[in-house]
Design an enzyme around this catalytic site. Structure first.
Site, short mmCIF file in Angstrom:
data_model
loop_
_atom_site.label_atom_id
_atom_site.label_comp_id
_atom_site.label_asym_id
_atom_site.label_seq_id
_atom_site.Cartn_x
_atom_site.Cartn_y
_atom_site.Cartn_z
N ARG A 73 12.63 -86.81 -0.10
CA ARG A 73 12.83 -87.92 0.83
C ARG A 73 14.31 -88.30 0.79
NH1 ARG A 73 8.82 -92.64 -0.49
NH2 ARG A 73 7.23 -91.27 0.41
N ARG A 142 13.99 -99.12 -2.85
CA ARG A 142 13.97 -97.88 -2.05
C ARG A 142 14.94 -97.98 -0.88
NH1 ARG A 142 8.70 -95.36 -2.42
NH2 ARG A 142 8.02 -95.54 -4.58
N LYS A 207 7.48 -99.86 -7.31
CA LYS A 207 8.38 -99.70 -6.17
C LYS A 207 8.77 -101.05 -5.57
CE LYS A 207 5.30 -97.14 -3.92
NZ LYS A 207 4.44 -96.48 -2.90
N LYS A 209 10.69 -102.69 -1.92
CA LYS A 209 11.14 -102.28 -0.58
C LYS A 209 11.83 -103.43 0.15
CE LYS A 209 7.55 -98.81 -0.15
NZ LYS A 209 6.35 -98.36 0.59
N CYS A 431 0.13 -91.60 9.00
CA CYS A 431 0.81 -91.12 7.80
C CYS A 431 0.62 -89.61 7.69
CB CYS A 431 0.24 -91.81 6.57
SG CYS A 431 -1.39 -91.20 6.13
N CYS A 437 -0.21 -84.58 1.05
CA CYS A 437 -0.37 -85.79 0.24
C CYS A 437 -1.53 -85.65 -0.74
CB CYS A 437 -0.58 -87.02 1.12
SG CYS A 437 -0.82 -88.49 0.11
N CYS A 476 -5.73 -92.76 3.51
CA CYS A 476 -6.28 -93.47 2.36
C CYS A 476 -5.83 -94.93 2.44
CB CYS A 476 -5.83 -92.81 1.04
SG CYS A 476 -4.22 -93.36 0.44
N CYS A 480 0.38 -96.31 4.12
CA CYS A 480 1.73 -95.80 4.41
C CYS A 480 2.15 -95.95 5.87
CB CYS A 480 1.85 -94.35 3.97
SG CYS A 480 1.64 -94.14 2.18
FE1 SRM Z 1 3.63 -94.17 1.06
C1 SRM Z 1 2.41 -92.99 -1.84
C2 SRM Z 1 4.00 -91.04 2.16
C3 SRM Z 1 5.50 -95.35 3.56
C4 SRM Z 1 2.46 -97.32 0.45
N1 SRM Z 1 3.28 -92.35 0.22
C5 SRM Z 1 2.82 -92.10 -1.02
C6 SRM Z 1 2.92 -90.60 -1.33
C7 SRM Z 1 4.23 -90.35 -2.00
C8 SRM Z 1 1.73 -90.01 -2.12
C9 SRM Z 1 1.84 -89.94 -3.60
O1 SRM Z 1 2.14 -90.95 -4.27
O2 SRM Z 1 1.57 -88.85 -4.13
C10 SRM Z 1 2.90 -90.02 0.11
C11 SRM Z 1 3.55 -88.67 0.32
C12 SRM Z 1 2.87 -87.91 1.43
C13 SRM Z 1 3.56 -86.68 1.85
O3 SRM Z 1 2.96 -85.59 1.74
O4 SRM Z 1 4.67 -86.75 2.33
C14 SRM Z 1 3.45 -91.19 0.89
N2 SRM Z 1 4.66 -93.34 2.50
C15 SRM Z 1 4.60 -92.03 2.86
C16 SRM Z 1 5.28 -91.80 4.19
C17 SRM Z 1 5.97 -90.45 4.28
C18 SRM Z 1 4.25 -91.96 5.31
C19 SRM Z 1 4.67 -91.42 6.65
O5 SRM Z 1 3.91 -90.62 7.15
O6 SRM Z 1 5.71 -91.78 7.17
C20 SRM Z 1 6.22 -93.01 4.22
C21 SRM Z 1 7.54 -92.74 3.57
C22 SRM Z 1 8.41 -93.94 3.61
C23 SRM Z 1 9.81 -93.72 3.17
O7 SRM Z 1 10.56 -93.07 3.89
O8 SRM Z 1 10.18 -94.24 2.11
C24 SRM Z 1 5.43 -93.99 3.37
N3 SRM Z 1 3.99 -96.02 1.78
C25 SRM Z 1 4.71 -96.28 2.90
C26 SRM Z 1 4.48 -97.62 3.33
C27 SRM Z 1 5.05 -98.26 4.59
C28 SRM Z 1 6.27 -99.08 4.35
O9 SRM Z 1 6.77 -99.14 3.23
O10 SRM Z 1 6.72 -99.67 5.29
C29 SRM Z 1 3.59 -98.19 2.43
C30 SRM Z 1 2.96 -99.58 2.52
C31 SRM Z 1 3.89 -100.67 2.15
C32 SRM Z 1 3.85 -100.93 0.68
O11 SRM Z 1 4.57 -100.27 -0.06
O12 SRM Z 1 3.06 -101.78 0.24
C33 SRM Z 1 3.29 -97.17 1.45
N4 SRM Z 1 2.62 -95.03 -0.52
C34 SRM Z 1 2.18 -96.33 -0.55
C35 SRM Z 1 1.38 -96.53 -1.73
C36 SRM Z 1 0.67 -97.84 -2.15
C37 SRM Z 1 1.61 -98.75 -2.86
C38 SRM Z 1 0.91 -99.96 -3.42
O13 SRM Z 1 1.56 -100.99 -3.63
O14 SRM Z 1 -0.29 -99.91 -3.68
C39 SRM Z 1 1.37 -95.29 -2.40
C40 SRM Z 1 0.65 -94.96 -3.71
C41 SRM Z 1 1.35 -95.52 -4.90
O15 SRM Z 1 2.47 -95.99 -4.87
O16 SRM Z 1 0.70 -95.49 -5.95
C42 SRM Z 1 2.14 -94.38 -1.60
FE1 SF4 Z 2 -1.05 -90.23 1.51
FE2 SF4 Z 2 -2.57 -92.39 1.64
FE3 SF4 Z 2 0.04 -92.59 2.09
FE4 SF4 Z 2 -1.46 -91.41 3.86
S1 SF4 Z 2 -1.63 -93.54 3.25
S2 SF4 Z 2 0.50 -90.60 3.07
S3 SF4 Z 2 -2.99 -90.41 2.64
S4 SF4 Z 2 -0.87 -92.03 0.18
#
Ligand code: SRM
Ligand code: SF4
Length: 576
Positions: A73, A142, A207, A209, A431, A437, A476, A480
């Site tokens: 990323r 981030r 994390k 943000k 997402c 993922c 899930c 995201c």
């Molecule tokens: Fe996310 C984890 C993809 C934005 C909440 N997210 C992941 C992971 C890294 C899976 C993992 O931990 O193994 C995913 C990788 C998938 C892949 O194959 O690429 C993933 N998140 C993404 C992206 C690529 C989604 C997309 O399709 O665009 C976004 C990348 C953002 C970036 O450039 O930094 C992405 N993730 C978000 C957002 C949206 C936002 O921040 O505006 C959220 C919700 C906001 C938040 O953080 O509360 C988000 N991602 C999560 C979470 C849940 C965090 C939590 O507090 O519970 C996880 C899981 C974790 O952290 O344990 C996670």
């Molecule tokens: Fe993966 Fe769940 Fe985030 Fe989708 S919402 S990219 S399935 S961690």
């Protein structure tokens, strides 16, 4: 373990400021993976170890290790890159990646499918154009997001300046990234030489943000983030200061009601000269007050719930040495992108293109990766032009002089990059989910386009094809694509099954509520069709779909999060 700290706290503590055994792991030829502790540490360097889940059954049958590869990323505050930087990423994707680039919901680019043995070459190629992936993931601040649309040029210039300043100020100071990936010399004396004045040895509990919003656009979804700055503009479009928000977040776990999405609270107004101090104070209070025992309860949103907003504000004020003024009035109108051309104050044009679910690649009939490469090649010779990723997984071709606009528009049109007609598709996000993922329970990016085909038929029958309705899907409950802030949210429950959420606000200020649990494709279409019919027949003038479903009693209104799982008492129409 001798105490109750979470496992990740011990890994960070023992990592010598994020080095771990990454160097040794990279040199290990017998596997394409790295050891488990390093898998946690590598996130702070902007990378995830993944495997292609489509290939798991075949690899397992053949008794081969999983098809491991890394996702990288890029750190890209405000989502802006030069044409040269874009071309470098495009080249890396073709040379070392999976021939695609993924625009994310946080305004950056992810490169997937990079095998361990190509990581160093990839990061060197990024370094050559002054890009890196430091702190793009991990328990740190981030990528800082910022409204990318340059048409409000005064406000935008200040917003991006703030985003960049915060990004630099809150960057980890450890030289581990340079040492491990760019063969930098280890500083003599090793870890003790390094200090992390802001983070300390164990960084943050989780994390963190930060976003910068410029009203009337809430494209960055300010209420979804730990820390937000909302520009307050004077009559000339200049920034007078910032309303500060804290404690937003989306992630939750199915069946665990003490985890929930939450919209951020308003902390107050601060002047531009105090904004970085405020950012640091919010981050360090979370560093010290956040839960380091239970990672599911470690985000700032829970710290604020537990300690109370007033206590949190008082501590931030104490550390920043200021008193917040009352928040100033502002108005958001939407979270979506302004597609097509917009004219900047400087006379240049900005073209916002539609990239379905953010996946840039060459597919049959739409060679989008090649088209964007051609556009970047043209821009290379246009001083001041750049490319900007949006928080809606789209891309803006910015600062294009009039003489080059027709040529660029033609390339974009031929590749199907101009926004589609359907109001639903224009406002859709999904997402990544499968196959990369590791946490996905259901498809998302690969499935949403076909679901929208079906929903568009229904919308067309009810005369709603052109209406802007926000739909977002995730594989899930981690959220995201910020599905709980979509008027229609679909959250993966298991293969082919989703929870259907309704009733979030079009401007991103209100969460949705669960409407139907565990539905499949046909169930989703059948549930929404009567609601579209009722909306077409019964909406007030200008009423948004998300507001209508609450007024009509289909779902109750959610507060800012702690009540997210509460029984709504709302009635489903008999037809649904
Ligand atoms: Fe996310 C984890 C993809 C934005 C909440 N997210 C992941 C992971 C890294 C899976 C993992 O931990 O193994 C995913 C990788 C998938 C892949 O194959 O690429 C993933 N998140 C993404 C992206 C690529 C989604 C997309 O399709 O665009 C976004 C990348 C953002 C970036 O450039 O930094 C992405 N993730 C978000 C957002 C949206 C936002 O921040 O505006 C959220 C919700 C906001 C938040 O953080 O509360 C988000 N991602 C999560 C979470 C849940 C965090 C939590 O507090 O519970 C996880 C899981 C974790 O952290 O344990 C996670
Ligand atoms: Fe993966 Fe769940 Fe985030 Fe989708 S919402 S990219 S399935 S961690």
């Amino acid at each position: 373990m001798t105490d109750e700290l979470s496992r990740n706290e011990h890994i960070k503590q023992a990592s010598a400021y994020l080095r771990g055994t990454l160097t040794e792991g990279l040199a290990e030829n017998s596997t394409a993976a790295i050891v488990e502790d390093d898998q946690q540490l590598v996130k702070f360097h902007g990378m995830y170890l993944q495997d292609d889940r489509d290939l798991r059954p075949e690899r397992s049958r053949k008794k081969l290790e999983k098809a491991f590869a890394f996702m990288i990323r890029v750190r890209m505050p405000g989502g802006v890159v030069t044409p040269q930087q874009y071309l470098a990423l495009d080249h890396i994707a073709q040379t070392y990646g999976n021939d695609t680039m993924r625009l994310t919901t946080r305004q950056t680019v992810q490169l997937h499918g990079i095998i361990k043995f190509n990581l160093k070459a990839t990061l060197r190629a990024m370094d050559d154009v002054l890009l890196d992936s430091i702190a793009a993931c991990g328990d740190v601040n981030r990528n800082v997001m910022c409204n990318p649309n340059p048409y409000q040029s005064n406000a935008h210039a200040e917003a991006i300046e703030l985003a960049r300043t915060i990004s630099v100020h809150l960057m980890p100071r450890t030289p581990a990234y340079r040492e491990v990936w760019l063969d930098g010399e280890r500083i003599a004396g090793g870890e003790e030489e390094v200090t992390e004045p802001i983070y300390g040895k164990t960084y943050l509990p989780r994390k963190f943000k930060t976003v910068v919003a410029v009203p009337p656009s809430n494209d960055v979804d300010v209420y979804a983030h730990d820390l937000g700055f909302i520009a307050i503009l004077d009559g000339n479009g200049n920034v007078t200061g910032w309303n500060v928000t804290v404690g937003g977040g989306m992630g939750m776990t199915h069946g665990e009601t003490d985890t929930y999405p939450r919209t951020a609270d308003m902390l107050g107004f601060c002047r531009t000269e105090d904004a970085v101090k405020v950012a640091e104070a919010v981050l360090t209070v979370q560093r010290d007050w956040g839960d380091r025992k239970n990672r599911k309860h470690a985000r700032l949103k829970y710290t604020i719930e537990d300690r109370g907003l007033e206590n949190f504000r008082a501590e931030v004020e104490r550390r920043a040495g200021l008193t917040f003024e009352a928040a100033k009035p502002f108005e958001f109108t939407s979270t979506g992108d302004r597609y097509g051309w917009s004219q900047g104050d400087n006379g240049n044009g900005h073209l916002t293109l539609f990239v379905e679910n953010g996946r840039i690649h060459d597919r049959a009939g739409a060679a989008q990766m090649s088209a964007l490469r051609r556009i970047a090649e043209i821009l290379k010779d246009v001083p001041g032009s750049d490319l900007r990723m949006t928080a809606n997984q789209n891309i803006i071709i910015a600062n294009v002089p009039t003489a080059r606009q027709a040529e660029i528009e033609t390339i974009a049109r031929e590749a199907g990059l101009l926004a589609p007609w359907s109001g639903l598709r224009r406002n859709a996000m999904a997402c990544v989910a499968l196959p990369t993922c590791g946490l996905a329970l259901a498809e998302s990016e690969r499935y949403l386009p076909s679901l929208i085909d079906a929903l568009d038929e229904s919308l067309s029958r009810h005369g709603l094809s052109a209406d802007d309705i926000v739909i977002r899907m995730t594989g899930c409950p981690n959220g995201c694509a910020r599905p709980y802030l979509a008027e229609i949210g679909l959250v993966g429950r298991g293969p082919g099954r989703y929870h259907l959420y309704l009733g979030a606000a079009f401007d991103g200020s209100r969460l949705s509520k669960l409407y139907l649990p565990d539905v499949d494709h046909d169930g989703i279409v059948a549930a929404l069709d009567p609601l579209f019919a009722a909306y077409a027949a019964g909406r007030d003038k200008g009423e948004r779909f998300g507001d209508f479903v609450i007024r009509a009693g289909y779902v109750a209104q959610t507060g800012n999060g702690a009540d997210f799982h509460a029984n709504t008492g709302a009635q489903r129409p008999a037809a649904a």
